[in-house]
Scaffold this active site. Structure first.
Site, PDB file in Angstrom:
ATOM      1  N   GLY A   1       0.828  -1.192   0.000  1.00  0.00           N
ATOM      2  CA  GLY A   1       0.000   0.000   0.000  1.00  0.00           C
ATOM      3  C   GLY A   1       0.863   1.243   0.000  1.00  0.00           C
ATOM      4  O   GLY A   1       1.943   1.282  -0.588  1.00  0.00           O
TER       5      GLY A   1
ATOM      6  N   LYS B   1       4.173   1.459   9.376  1.00  0.00           N
ATOM      7  CA  LYS B   1       5.199   2.436   9.731  1.00  0.00           C
ATOM      8  C   LYS B   1       4.656   3.634  10.498  1.00  0.00           C
ATOM      9  O   LYS B   1       5.141   3.985  11.551  1.00  0.00           O
ATOM     10  CB  LYS B   1       5.914   2.900   8.467  1.00  0.00           C
TER      11      LYS B   1
ATOM     12  N   THR C   1      -1.650  -3.396   7.385  1.00  0.00           N
ATOM     13  CA  THR C   1      -2.789  -3.789   6.561  1.00  0.00           C
ATOM     14  C   THR C   1      -2.329  -4.735   5.466  1.00  0.00           C
ATOM     15  O   THR C   1      -1.165  -4.715   5.065  1.00  0.00           O
ATOM     16  CB  THR C   1      -3.470  -2.554   5.928  1.00  0.00           C
TER      17      THR C   1
ATOM     18  N   ASN D   1      -3.326  -5.081   1.952  1.00  0.00           N
ATOM     19  CA  ASN D   1      -4.108  -4.371   0.947  1.00  0.00           C
ATOM     20  C   ASN D   1      -4.475  -5.235  -0.251  1.00  0.00           C
ATOM     21  O   ASN D   1      -3.642  -5.986  -0.759  1.00  0.00           O
ATOM     22  CB  ASN D   1      -3.337  -3.141   0.474  1.00  0.00           C
TER      23      ASN D   1
ATOM     24  N   GLU E   1      -8.345  -1.832   2.490  1.00  0.00           N
ATOM     25  CA  GLU E   1      -7.190  -2.045   3.358  1.00  0.00           C
ATOM     26  C   GLU E   1      -7.586  -2.819   4.610  1.00  0.00           C
ATOM     27  O   GLU E   1      -7.862  -2.228   5.648  1.00  0.00           O
ATOM     28  CB  GLU E   1      -6.580  -0.697   3.739  1.00  0.00           C
TER      29      GLU E   1
ATOM     30  N   HIS F   1      -4.542 -10.606  13.997  1.00  0.00           N
ATOM     31  CA  HIS F   1      -3.680 -11.756  14.201  1.00  0.00           C
ATOM     32  C   HIS F   1      -2.239 -11.274  14.062  1.00  0.00           C
ATOM     33  O   HIS F   1      -1.951 -10.421  13.228  1.00  0.00           O
ATOM     34  CB  HIS F   1      -3.976 -12.842  13.151  1.00  0.00           C
TER      35      HIS F   1
ATOM     36  N   TYR G   1       3.219 -10.311   1.249  1.00  0.00           N
ATOM     37  CA  TYR G   1       2.910  -9.703  -0.045  1.00  0.00           C
ATOM     38  C   TYR G   1       2.860 -10.789  -1.102  1.00  0.00           C
ATOM     39  O   TYR G   1       3.680 -11.699  -1.115  1.00  0.00           O
ATOM     40  CB  TYR G   1       3.968  -8.665  -0.427  1.00  0.00           C
TER      41      TYR G   1
ATOM     42  N   PHE H   1      -9.848  13.348  10.171  1.00  0.00           N
ATOM     43  CA  PHE H   1      -9.469  13.619  11.544  1.00  0.00           C
ATOM     44  C   PHE H   1      -8.549  14.827  11.586  1.00  0.00           C
ATOM     45  O   PHE H   1      -7.841  15.107  10.630  1.00  0.00           O
ATOM     46  CB  PHE H   1      -8.786  12.391  12.165  1.00  0.00           C
TER      47      PHE H   1
END
Length: 178
Positions: free
Chosen positions: A43, A49, A55, A57, A107, A112, A119, A137
């Site tokens: 993504g 990071k 995620t 993606n 995403e 878990h 990837y 936000f």
């Protein structure tokens, strides 16, 4: 009783202020679960990071698997990775207004702890419920708090019988990554 055209009932509703912004969550079962799949792609590099919330993606082409009238927002359900799982998941479907994305994304964040990145692995998600619309936000801390609240609420909702019963739609085969 709340309805957004996505489900027949609202199991619970929470309202609170995040930096003077009201966030409303409606845990609603979808009328019909929606299944999506594709190879996990890199993504924008923000999940792990910047946010501390990795995620898995889906590729942009996977958006074609959504119903034409699908609205953007935060959903929850189940996921498998290369047949392993099912794992609880919460996913953002949309534009991520805080980051002003130019492309729509899917995403999923799987609840878990994975030992390695995956990837290219085949992910299948089944969205069983809806939490809230996408929001902008006024700060990164507010966004991270909202995502963590989404994760907690999704986990609780997925423990309910009506959502737990839909795990079988996730495509688990017992193989995959850990």
């Amino acid at each position: 009783r709340h309805s957004h055209g996505l489900g027949d009932r609202c199991a619970s509703c929470l309202i609170w202020d995040i930096d003077e912004m009201e966030v409303v969550r409606n845990v609603e079962a979808l009328r019909e679960p929606v299944v999506m799949k594709g190879a996990v792609v890199k993504g924008f590099g923000r999940g792990s990071k910047m946010l501390g919330i990795p995620t898995a993606n889906l590729p942009e082409a996977s958006l074609a698997q959504l119903p034409a009238d699908w609205r953007t927002g935060i959903y929850f359900g189940w996921a498998t990775v290369d047949g392993a799982g099912p794992y609880k998941m919460v996913t953002s479907v949309g534009w991520n207004p805080y980051f002003a994305n130019k492309t729509k994304t899917v995403e999923p964040h799987l609840l878990h702890e994975f030992k390695t990145d995956f990837y290219g692995a085949e992910i299948q998600i089944v969205m069983t419920g809806y939490l809230r619309p996408e929001l902008n936000f006024d700060g990164l801390e507010s966004l991270i708090q909202a995502i963590n609240d989404d994760i907690a609420m999704s986990s609780q909702a997925l423990d309910q019988p009506e959502h737990k019963a839909l795990r079988k739609l996730s495509g688990a085969t017992g193989g995959g990554v850990d």
